[in-house]
Design a protein around this motif. Structure first.
Motif, PDB file in Angstrom:
ATOM      1  N   ARG A  57     -34.411  -7.300  60.752  1.00  0.00           N
ATOM      2  CA  ARG A  57     -34.348  -6.844  59.363  1.00  0.00           C
ATOM      3  C   ARG A  57     -34.571  -5.337  59.265  1.00  0.00           C
ATOM      4  O   ARG A  57     -33.857  -4.639  58.543  1.00  0.00           O
ATOM      5  N   ILE A  58     -35.575  -4.809  59.990  1.00  0.00           N
ATOM      6  CA  ILE A  58     -35.944  -3.401  59.787  1.00  0.00           C
ATOM      7  C   ILE A  58     -35.035  -2.433  60.528  1.00  0.00           C
ATOM      8  O   ILE A  58     -34.739  -1.349  60.024  1.00  0.00           O
ATOM      9  N   LEU A  59     -34.580  -2.786  61.716  1.00  0.00           N
ATOM     10  CA  LEU A  59     -33.785  -1.826  62.480  1.00  0.00           C
ATOM     11  C   LEU A  59     -32.469  -1.458  61.789  1.00  0.00           C
ATOM     12  O   LEU A  59     -32.117  -0.271  61.765  1.00  0.00           O
ATOM     13  N   TYR A  66     -42.596   2.639  68.776  1.00  0.00           N
ATOM     14  CA  TYR A  66     -42.325   1.210  68.922  1.00  0.00           C
ATOM     15  C   TYR A  66     -40.861   0.864  68.699  1.00  0.00           C
ATOM     16  O   TYR A  66     -40.389  -0.169  69.173  1.00  0.00           O
ATOM     17  N   VAL A  67     -40.119   1.749  68.012  1.00  0.00           N
ATOM     18  CA  VAL A  67     -38.672   1.561  67.923  1.00  0.00           C
ATOM     19  C   VAL A  67     -38.039   1.868  69.281  1.00  0.00           C
ATOM     20  O   VAL A  67     -37.238   1.093  69.801  1.00  0.00           O
ATOM     21  N   ALA A  68     -38.422   2.999  69.874  1.00  0.00           N
ATOM     22  CA  ALA A  68     -37.859   3.386  71.173  1.00  0.00           C
ATOM     23  C   ALA A  68     -38.255   2.422  72.287  1.00  0.00           C
ATOM     24  O   ALA A  68     -37.540   2.301  73.283  1.00  0.00           O
ATOM     25  N   LEU A  69     -39.376   1.733  72.123  1.00  0.00           N
ATOM     26  CA  LEU A  69     -39.848   0.767  73.119  1.00  0.00           C
ATOM     27  C   LEU A  69     -39.331  -0.646  72.847  1.00  0.00           C
ATOM     28  O   LEU A  69     -39.742  -1.593  73.514  1.00  0.00           O
ATOM     29  N   SER A  70     -38.427  -0.786  71.891  1.00  0.00           N
ATOM     30  CA  SER A  70     -37.931  -2.114  71.496  1.00  0.00           C
ATOM     31  C   SER A  70     -37.437  -2.944  72.670  1.00  0.00           C
ATOM     32  O   SER A  70     -37.634  -4.161  72.719  1.00  0.00           O
ATOM     33  N   HIS A  71     -36.787  -2.282  73.627  1.00  0.00           N
ATOM     34  CA  HIS A  71     -36.230  -3.013  74.776  1.00  0.00           C
ATOM     35  C   HIS A  71     -37.306  -3.749  75.560  1.00  0.00           C
ATOM     36  O   HIS A  71     -37.016  -4.762  76.192  1.00  0.00           O
ATOM     37  N   GLU A  72     -38.548  -3.271  75.492  1.00  0.00           N
ATOM     38  CA  GLU A  72     -39.624  -3.955  76.217  1.00  0.00           C
ATOM     39  C   GLU A  72     -40.027  -5.259  75.531  1.00  0.00           C
ATOM     40  O   GLU A  72     -40.798  -6.031  76.091  1.00  0.00           O
ATOM     41  N   ASP A 130     -32.500  -5.125  71.601  1.00  0.00           N
ATOM     42  CA  ASP A 130     -31.476  -4.191  72.063  1.00  0.00           C
ATOM     43  C   ASP A 130     -31.172  -3.166  70.970  1.00  0.00           C
ATOM     44  O   ASP A 130     -30.862  -3.539  69.837  1.00  0.00           O
ATOM     45  N   LEU A 131     -31.241  -1.882  71.323  1.00  0.00           N
ATOM     46  CA  LEU A 131     -30.911  -0.830  70.364  1.00  0.00           C
ATOM     47  C   LEU A 131     -29.436  -0.433  70.395  1.00  0.00           C
ATOM     48  O   LEU A 131     -29.018   0.437  69.625  1.00  0.00           O
ATOM     49  N   ALA A 132     -28.635  -1.084  71.241  1.00  0.00           N
ATOM     50  CA  ALA A 132     -27.211  -0.743  71.331  1.00  0.00           C
ATOM     51  C   ALA A 132     -26.492  -0.823  69.982  1.00  0.00           C
ATOM     52  O   ALA A 132     -25.638   0.014  69.697  1.00  0.00           O
ATOM     53  N   ALA A 160     -29.495   8.119  68.432  1.00  0.00           N
ATOM     54  CA  ALA A 160     -29.292   9.566  68.307  1.00  0.00           C
ATOM     55  C   ALA A 160     -30.553  10.259  67.801  1.00  0.00           C
ATOM     56  O   ALA A 160     -30.898  11.363  68.249  1.00  0.00           O
ATOM     57  N   TRP A 161     -31.261   9.603  66.881  1.00  0.00           N
ATOM     58  CA  TRP A 161     -32.527  10.142  66.349  1.00  0.00           C
ATOM     59  C   TRP A 161     -33.588  10.242  67.454  1.00  0.00           C
ATOM     60  O   TRP A 161     -34.281  11.259  67.566  1.00  0.00           O
ATOM     61  N   VAL A 162     -33.697   9.202  68.268  1.00  0.00           N
ATOM     62  CA  VAL A 162     -34.647   9.250  69.387  1.00  0.00           C
ATOM     63  C   VAL A 162     -34.312  10.429  70.299  1.00  0.00           C
ATOM     64  O   VAL A 162     -35.210  11.161  70.747  1.00  0.00           O
ATOM     65  N   GLU A 163     -33.041  10.639  70.562  1.00  0.00           N
ATOM     66  CA  GLU A 163     -32.633  11.770  71.413  1.00  0.00           C
ATOM     67  C   GLU A 163     -32.960  13.105  70.749  1.00  0.00           C
ATOM     68  O   GLU A 163     -33.336  14.059  71.439  1.00  0.00           O
ATOM     69  N   ARG A 164     -32.837  13.197  69.422  1.00  0.00           N
ATOM     70  CA  ARG A 164     -33.222  14.436  68.730  1.00  0.00           C
ATOM     71  C   ARG A 164     -34.712  14.705  68.888  1.00  0.00           C
ATOM     72  O   ARG A 164     -35.137  15.844  69.081  1.00  0.00           O
TER      73      ARG A 164
END
Length: 197
Positions: free
Chosen positions: A131-133, A161-167, A171-173, A180-184
């Protein structure tokens, strides 16, 4: 100022990241959570909740990562990260609430189950993440940053915790704007990572 810290904690990382990005000096003191150090003096006296992070700044002791972010930004006059106007603060505060609620109980909780074996409802955590992503991704489709058109403590609070979602098996794909925001954020001067980021 001393930060009682756990390297794998996203909440602790929020504080370390903000301090690094703004060049605020902190003495980082690792806490042996497995050994129960957080449940014994002096830590339990500083934070009866028995959690980290804890910031000890002499007469000031704070136990919540978001409270610590606000305190550090205010104390060191980082008004670009935590402004003094009501609307600027409110824009950030709504994201701090999102971090503490939807993100913590969604992808954050899924990570606690998969990585640390917490007895939480993984299916519920995944539903919350689902829901949130998309909502965060939609917001970031029109904004480079979460609030106020620039990096703020909102980004430091929500990103870990968004960037660590894969753990947590999330999947953030499907979320190109989040990625892109995480990369910024990673490209900001002074950025530091943590394991898996």
């Amino acid at each position: 100022m001393k930060l009682y810290d756990l390297e794998l904690s996203g909440n602790c990382y929020k504080v370390r990241l903000f301090a690094a990005l703004t060049q605020i000096p902190l003495t980082v003191t690792p806490v042996d959570m497995v050994g129960g150090e957080h449940k014994r003096a002096p830590l339990i006296d500083l934070n009866p909740w028995g959690q980290v992070p804890v910031l000890d700044d002499g007469d000031v002791v704070l136990r919540d990562s978001h409270a610590i972010l606000i305190y550090l930004a205010s104390k060191f006059g980082k008004t670009d990260w935590w402004p003094t106007d009501a609307l600027g603060q409110a824009n950030i505060a709504q994201w701090l609430s999102t971090s503490a609620n939807e993100v913590q109980n969604g992808p954050g909780a899924a990570r606690l189950v998969d990585k640390f074996g917490y007895a939480l409802d993984k299916a519920d955590a995944l539903r919350r993440a689902d829901r949130i992503l998309p909502l965060i991704d939609a917001h970031l489709s029109a904004h480079d940053w979460l609030a106020n058109g620039r990096p703020t403590i909102a980004d430091c609070a929500v990103m870990p915790y968004v960037a660590l979602s894969h753990e947590g098996g999330v999947d953030l794909a499907p979320y190109p704007n989040i990625r892109a925001w995480v990369e910024r954020i990673k490209a900001l001067p002074g950025f530091i990572g943590m394991p898996a980021i």
